[in-house]
Scaffold this motif. Structure first.
Motif, short mmCIF file in Angstrom:
data_model
loop_
_atom_site.label_atom_id
_atom_site.label_comp_id
_atom_site.label_asym_id
_atom_site.label_seq_id
_atom_site.Cartn_x
_atom_site.Cartn_y
_atom_site.Cartn_z
N UNK A 96 14.31 42.15 7.68
CA UNK A 96 12.88 42.44 7.53
C UNK A 96 12.62 43.94 7.49
N UNK A 97 13.37 44.68 8.29
CA UNK A 97 13.20 46.14 8.32
C UNK A 97 13.54 46.76 6.97
N UNK A 98 14.59 46.25 6.34
CA UNK A 98 14.97 46.78 5.03
C UNK A 98 13.88 46.50 4.00
N UNK A 99 13.28 45.32 4.08
CA UNK A 99 12.21 45.00 3.14
C UNK A 99 10.99 45.89 3.37
N UNK A 100 10.70 46.21 4.62
CA UNK A 100 9.58 47.12 4.91
C UNK A 100 9.85 48.52 4.34
N UNK A 101 11.07 48.98 4.52
CA UNK A 101 11.43 50.29 3.97
C UNK A 101 11.33 50.28 2.45
N UNK A 102 11.78 49.20 1.83
CA UNK A 102 11.69 49.09 0.37
C UNK A 102 10.24 49.07 -0.08
N UNK A 103 9.37 48.43 0.70
CA UNK A 103 7.96 48.37 0.35
C UNK A 103 7.33 49.76 0.35
N UNK A 104 7.72 50.59 1.30
CA UNK A 104 7.19 51.96 1.37
C UNK A 104 7.67 52.77 0.17
N UNK A 105 8.95 52.64 -0.14
CA UNK A 105 9.53 53.42 -1.25
C UNK A 105 8.98 52.99 -2.61
N UNK A 106 8.58 51.72 -2.72
CA UNK A 106 8.13 51.21 -4.02
C UNK A 106 6.69 51.55 -4.33
N UNK A 107 5.99 52.17 -3.39
CA UNK A 107 4.59 52.54 -3.59
C UNK A 107 3.73 51.33 -3.96
N UNK A 108 3.99 50.20 -3.30
CA UNK A 108 3.14 49.03 -3.49
C UNK A 108 3.70 47.96 -4.38
N UNK A 109 4.75 48.26 -5.12
CA UNK A 109 5.33 47.24 -6.00
C UNK A 109 6.04 46.15 -5.21
N UNK A 110 6.61 46.52 -4.08
CA UNK A 110 7.25 45.56 -3.17
C UNK A 110 6.37 45.42 -1.94
N UNK A 111 6.13 44.20 -1.51
CA UNK A 111 5.32 43.99 -0.32
C UNK A 111 6.23 43.77 0.89
N UNK A 112 5.66 43.98 2.07
CA UNK A 112 6.42 43.74 3.28
C UNK A 112 6.69 42.25 3.48
#
Length: 424
Positions: A96-112
């Protein structure tokens, strides 16, 4: 009162089950080393108290010494070894932490992550939710906790479906540091008493949660959803409804592999991207009796109306509307005719000594069930001749515009009146 005390030296991977006896308390202190309770690291200068019917599990990964005290002479401490549950939850948090980090890097394209925790009764769903939420908060996130288990609520009082944005962790459900909590009325503790109403309230609650995700940080923080233990037949259909309403992307299936495979099959059949994770229940969690579940509800009600600040007020009975929310359904009259009914007026006499939700709905013209609650109340007594009603409430009813709509529930609050010494 005599206290029994034991100090335990725990090794890597050991756990301690904290299960207070009936109407007893257990106190835990960290003497040295590191340990956590439901994912929240213990502080060496704090004494943690757990009172029946609450229970907890202490775990250590590096070894520690803890002191356990109880207010009785026969203190039994259960040490669990080689239980994989804490490590599994830790691994889930990493995903879950990795997905949260990816969400931040994607500028909204990936959700938490939006995680649905499912399983039969007493499979560790609440424990899993608490640990994942605490890990997220300690990592700097503010996840949304959604609890749709109306019978064993972890955010608010029974008979409701709730969501809240967490600001800090918690070791005991019911004492969550949160913001923007939304409580929607259901009025029942068993979902099968009105599945249509439950389904409608799920979708409405999902609307509130989705609106908060306009905030980038909250969207990346994601949501953890706790569910009831009804998993077969219509219960599974309701779980699917929750998954659709909240657009979950992960399911954690506890103690029931078949349930997880059902979700996988549903996702494959409908083209839904869904990760399903599996875990066994914590070794120390025993099945709770019906009486223990009832005691838990009583404890939650008591904690709000007896142990915390509240308002005891006398208001005009005519200013109150007692109401019961329900789905649109058919009823049969005495002459055999069937009528379609939904919400209905309740009588004050039937609402006495029951938990009541204080609705923010302005009147009965609107669909009352879609409006959140602004508090809770208990009707202690009333007199129709003098037009008086005495209540204890979490909000000052005298400051609310009339009429005040009070939504009835099946949850007993007779212990509140008894604790206050109010006569029948």
């Amino acid at each position: 009162m005599d206290m029994s005390r034991k100090e335990l030296d725990l090794l890597h991977g050991h756990q301690v089950a904290i299960i207070p006896g009936y109407k007893r308390s257990v106190y835990v202190e960290l003497v040295e080393g590191q340990a956590e309770i439901f994912g929240m690291f213990m502080s060496a200068d704090e004494r943690y108290c757990f009172t029946y019917p609450h229970r907890a599990v202490l775990a250590t990964y590096d070894g520690c010494r803890v002191a356990v005290e109880a207010d009785n002479c026969d203190l039994e401490v259960q040490v669990i070894k080689d239980d994989p549950f804490p490590a599994l939850v830790g691994a889930m948090h990493a995903v879950l932490e990795q997905q949260r980090q990816d969400a931040v890097k994607s500028a909204g394209e990936v959700v938490g992550p939006k995680v649905l925790v499912v399983g039969p009764m007493d499979s560790g769903k609440s424990s899993c939710c608490r640990a994942l939420l605490n890990y997220a908060v300690q990592a700097g996130w503010n996840p949304t906790f959604v609890d749709v288990d109306a019978g064993q609520q972890g955010l608010t009082l029974p008979g409701t479906l709730s969501s809240a944005i967490l600001r800090a962790g918690t070791n005991e459900l019911g004492q969550v540091d949160h913001a923007e909590r939304v409580d929607l009325p259901f009025g029942r503790v068993n979902l099968n008493e009105d599945c249509k109403l439950y389904q409608a309230q799920i979708w409405k609650l999902a609307e509130f949660v989705q609106s908060s995700f306009s905030n980038a940080h909250l969207r990346a923080s994601g949501a953890i959803i706790n569910t009831a233990g009804w998993i077969d037949s219509n219960g599974f259909l309701l779980l699917l409804e929750i998954a659709k309403a909240f657009q979950v992307d992960k399911v954690i299936a506890l103690e029931n592999v078949y349930l997880g495979h059902q979700f996988r099959q549903w996702a494959a059949d409908h083209g839904v991207l869904l990760d399903v994770l599996f875990a066994r229940k914590p070794t120390c969690l025993a099945e709770r009796s019906i009486e223990t579940r009832r005691d838990y509800r009583d404890c939650m009600v008591q904690s709000v109306f007896v142990r915390r600040p509240k308002f005891t007020v006398t208001v005009p009975l005519s200013n109150l509307i007692f109401y019961q929310v329900a789905s649109f359904h058919a009823v049969e009259t005495r002459n055999g005719k069937k009528l379609g009914v939904s919400n209905q007026i309740a009588h004050a006499g039937n609402c006495r000594d029951r938990l009541l939700g204080v609705s923010i709905a302005p009147n009965l013209v609107v669909d009352v069930k879609q409006f959140p609650l602004q508090g809770f109340a208990v009707l202690l007594s009333f007199q129709t001749k003098t037009d008086e009603a005495r209540l204890i409430s979490t909000v000052d009813l005298n400051l609310l515009p009339a009429p005040v709509i009070l939504l009835s529930t099946v949850v007993s609050a007779v212990t509140v009146r008894e604790s206050l010494g109010v006569m029948n």
